[in-house]
Design a protein around this motif. Sequence first.
Motif, PDB file in Angstrom:
ATOM      1  N   ARG A  64      56.604  38.934 -36.349  1.00  0.00           N
ATOM      2  CA  ARG A  64      56.413  38.467 -34.961  1.00  0.00           C
ATOM      3  C   ARG A  64      57.698  38.617 -34.158  1.00  0.00           C
ATOM      4  N   PHE A  65      58.847  38.404 -34.804  1.00  0.00           N
ATOM      5  CA  PHE A  65      60.128  38.632 -34.137  1.00  0.00           C
ATOM      6  C   PHE A  65      60.229  40.076 -33.667  1.00  0.00           C
ATOM      7  N   LEU A  66      59.866  41.021 -34.539  1.00  0.00           N
ATOM      8  CA  LEU A  66      59.937  42.439 -34.160  1.00  0.00           C
ATOM      9  C   LEU A  66      59.054  42.730 -32.952  1.00  0.00           C
ATOM     10  N   THR A  67      57.877  42.144 -32.907  1.00  0.00           N
ATOM     11  CA  THR A  67      56.987  42.325 -31.755  1.00  0.00           C
ATOM     12  C   THR A  67      57.637  41.796 -30.490  1.00  0.00           C
ATOM     13  N   ARG A  68      58.195  40.588 -30.556  1.00  0.00           N
ATOM     14  CA  ARG A  68      58.850  40.002 -29.374  1.00  0.00           C
ATOM     15  C   ARG A  68      60.080  40.805 -28.984  1.00  0.00           C
ATOM     16  N   MET A  69      60.853  41.268 -29.980  1.00  0.00           N
ATOM     17  CA  MET A  69      62.043  42.068 -29.692  1.00  0.00           C
ATOM     18  C   MET A  69      61.655  43.330 -28.935  1.00  0.00           C
TER      19      MET A  69
ATOM     20  N   HIS B 152      58.349  36.189 -43.705  1.00  0.00           N
ATOM     21  CA  HIS B 152      58.099  37.609 -43.423  1.00  0.00           C
ATOM     22  C   HIS B 152      57.119  37.774 -42.259  1.00  0.00           C
ATOM     23  N   GLU B 153      56.170  36.885 -42.143  1.00  0.00           N
ATOM     24  CA  GLU B 153      55.267  36.908 -40.990  1.00  0.00           C
ATOM     25  C   GLU B 153      56.028  36.579 -39.712  1.00  0.00           C
ATOM     26  N   GLN B 154      56.970  35.630 -39.805  1.00  0.00           N
ATOM     27  CA  GLN B 154      57.805  35.302 -38.655  1.00  0.00           C
ATOM     28  C   GLN B 154      58.678  36.500 -38.267  1.00  0.00           C
TER      29      GLN B 154
END
Length: 167
Positions: free
Chosen positions: A115-120, A110-112
């Motif tokens: 972070r995916f949402l931030t990068r997206m 869930h933390e990953q």
Amino acid sequence: MTGPLTRFEPFPEPPALILEYIAERSAEESMAADGPAPWDIGALSAELIEPMPAWLDSVCRWLNRTYAWQPQDVIPPCWAKHEGLTYEIAALAFARGDAYAEAGSSVVWHEQYDRFLTRMNKALGKAGDECRVGKHDDRPARFQLAAWPTAKDEETGAAERIEEVAR
């Protein structure tokens, strides 16, 4: 009578062909063990890549239904046109299967995902709002990428450009 948790949908199962490939890669004496990881989309054979778009699309839909409570959390329907997102979505989808083997690992997943949402959102930039409502446009920085020399130019002119920049 149904309980409040009966409405939860399971995570989409990877295609059978991909599950077979993963099993082959796991076998000690398998020739496939040297093959690419199934989440390395660009390295997969045409046979292995064929079922991936439909599965990854179902993964994106599941993630959106399950987690996207804010507009910036929505994976756009044109995710496959964003090459970097495709690689990340594939890795995230495969990582989820491993993460749910242990409770602590699922927290890390869930933390990953966060972070995916931030990068997206960083990758999509302002275009993300348009993409999310079905108005995909080619990469806004496409003109900047066109400034890079072709591979042939690179072979003949790389040393000259490096010397020029160094001056």
